[in-house]
Structures are given as structure tokens and as C-alpha cells.
Scaffold this motif. Structure first.
Motif, mmCIF file in Angstrom:
data_model
loop_
_atom_site.group_PDB
_atom_site.id
_atom_site.type_symbol
_atom_site.label_atom_id
_atom_site.label_comp_id
_atom_site.label_asym_id
_atom_site.label_seq_id
_atom_site.Cartn_x
_atom_site.Cartn_y
_atom_site.Cartn_z
ATOM 1 N N ILE A 114 0.838 -1.203 0.000
ATOM 2 C CA ILE A 114 0.000 0.000 0.000
ATOM 3 C C ILE A 114 0.871 1.252 0.000
ATOM 4 N N GLY A 115 1.889 1.278 0.857
ATOM 5 C CA GLY A 115 2.778 2.430 0.934
ATOM 6 C C GLY A 115 3.509 2.685 -0.374
ATOM 7 N N ASP A 116 3.993 1.597 -0.997
ATOM 8 C CA ASP A 116 4.737 1.722 -2.252
ATOM 9 C C ASP A 116 3.832 2.124 -3.418
ATOM 10 N N SER A 117 2.555 1.766 -3.350
ATOM 11 C CA SER A 117 1.633 1.995 -4.465
ATOM 12 C C SER A 117 0.882 3.318 -4.376
ATOM 13 N N THR A 118 0.855 3.905 -3.192
ATOM 14 C CA THR A 118 0.074 5.129 -2.990
ATOM 15 C C THR A 118 0.816 6.343 -3.536
ATOM 16 N N LYS A 119 0.090 7.142 -4.308
ATOM 17 C CA LYS A 119 0.620 8.407 -4.812
ATOM 18 C C LYS A 119 -0.183 9.522 -4.138
ATOM 19 N N TYR A 120 0.493 10.395 -3.423
ATOM 20 C CA TYR A 120 -0.183 11.495 -2.724
ATOM 21 C C TYR A 120 -0.778 12.429 -3.775
ATOM 22 N N PRO A 121 -2.093 12.641 -3.785
ATOM 23 C CA PRO A 121 -2.683 13.543 -4.775
ATOM 24 C C PRO A 121 -2.081 14.956 -4.673
ATOM 25 N N THR A 122 -1.663 15.488 -5.808
ATOM 26 C CA THR A 122 -0.974 16.779 -5.852
ATOM 27 C C THR A 122 -1.791 17.890 -5.211
ATOM 28 N N ASN A 123 -3.084 17.928 -5.520
ATOM 29 C CA ASN A 123 -3.954 18.972 -4.986
ATOM 30 C C ASN A 123 -4.055 18.883 -3.465
ATOM 31 N N ALA A 124 -4.199 17.660 -2.946
ATOM 32 C CA ALA A 124 -4.284 17.455 -1.493
ATOM 33 C C ALA A 124 -2.961 17.849 -0.832
ATOM 34 N N MET A 125 -1.855 17.539 -1.504
ATOM 35 C CA MET A 125 -0.544 17.896 -0.974
ATOM 36 C C MET A 125 -0.400 19.420 -0.903
ATOM 37 N N ALA A 126 -0.826 20.105 -1.958
ATOM 38 C CA ALA A 126 -0.724 21.567 -2.006
ATOM 39 C C ALA A 126 -1.566 22.221 -0.902
ATOM 40 N N LYS A 127 -2.676 21.576 -0.547
ATOM 41 C CA LYS A 127 -3.571 22.108 0.496
ATOM 42 C C LYS A 127 -3.199 21.593 1.885
ATOM 43 N N ASN A 128 -2.100 20.816 1.969
ATOM 44 C CA ASN A 128 -1.628 20.257 3.246
ATOM 45 C C ASN A 128 -2.691 19.385 3.918
ATOM 46 N N ILE A 129 -3.418 18.610 3.118
ATOM 47 C CA ILE A 129 -4.450 17.719 3.659
ATOM 48 C C ILE A 129 -3.783 16.407 4.052
#
Length: 103
Positions: free
Chosen positions: A22-37
Motif C-alpha cells: 500500500i505504501g509503495d503503491s500510494t501516490k499522494y494527490p498533488t492537490n491534497a498535498m498543495a492544500k496540506n491535507i
């Protein structure tokens, strides 16, 4: 699907391998990252009698983008060793947390 059976479904390599996948396959969504979610999404899914994954849904939501990514990753899981009840493979519910944290 059953909640509990004599032999619960088993991911190849065990829970540690499941969390690594799960950790290796998960990509943090760019928009969520930009909003610090950040937060923990809990996903429930059925491990079917043939070991396949089906019926993935969100038990605990954080954000629609993180939820969608969690569902995508769960639907990509390889086959499990299925749960066993009365000596036969049966569908069983399984839940897993996916934590999103920015470093």
C-alpha cells in the motif's frame, strides 16, 4: 461476506507486506498535498472466495481525493489467500488504514 471466519484472508507475506504494498503503491494527490491535507483513510473491502478484491468502500474519510486514491490502491491489490469457513473458501470483509502524512 463474513465478518470473521476460522481462517481470515491472508495477504502474501502477511500484514507487513500488505502495508508495504500500500505504501509503495500510494501516490499522494498533488492537490491534497498543495492544500496540506493529511489524515488516515480507512478502507473496507471484501476478499472474495477466489482471493480477489471487491466492494471497496470508505469507512473513514479524510478528503475526496485521498479517499479516491485509497480506493484505487486497494483495487490494485494482488490476490489474497481467501478466508476459510467450514473448510471452504468464502468472501470475508477486511479493513485497512491508509495514512497520508506530509514529511
Amino acid at each position: 461476506p463474513y465478518e470473521a471466519v476460522e481462517e481470515m484472508p491472508f495477504f502474501p507475506g502477511g500484514d507487513a507486506a500488505l502495508l508495504k504494498y500500500i505504501g509503495d503503491s500510494t501516490k499522494y494527490p498533488t492537490n491534497a498535498m498543495a492544500k496540506n491535507i493529511q489524515g488516515k483513510v480507512v478502507v473496507r473491502f471484501a476478499v472474495e472466495a477466489d482471493g480477489s478484491i471487491d466492494r471497496a468502500s470508505i469507512l473513514k474519510s479524510v478528503d475526496p481525493e485521498l479517499d479516491a486514491e485509497a480506493i484505487r490502491v486497494i483495487n490494485s491489490l494482488p490476490f489474497f489467500k481467501p478466508g476459510i469457513k467450514d473448510g471452504k473458501p468464502v468472501p470475508v470483509w477486511y479493513a485497512v488504514p491508509i495514512t497520508y502524512t506530509l514529511k
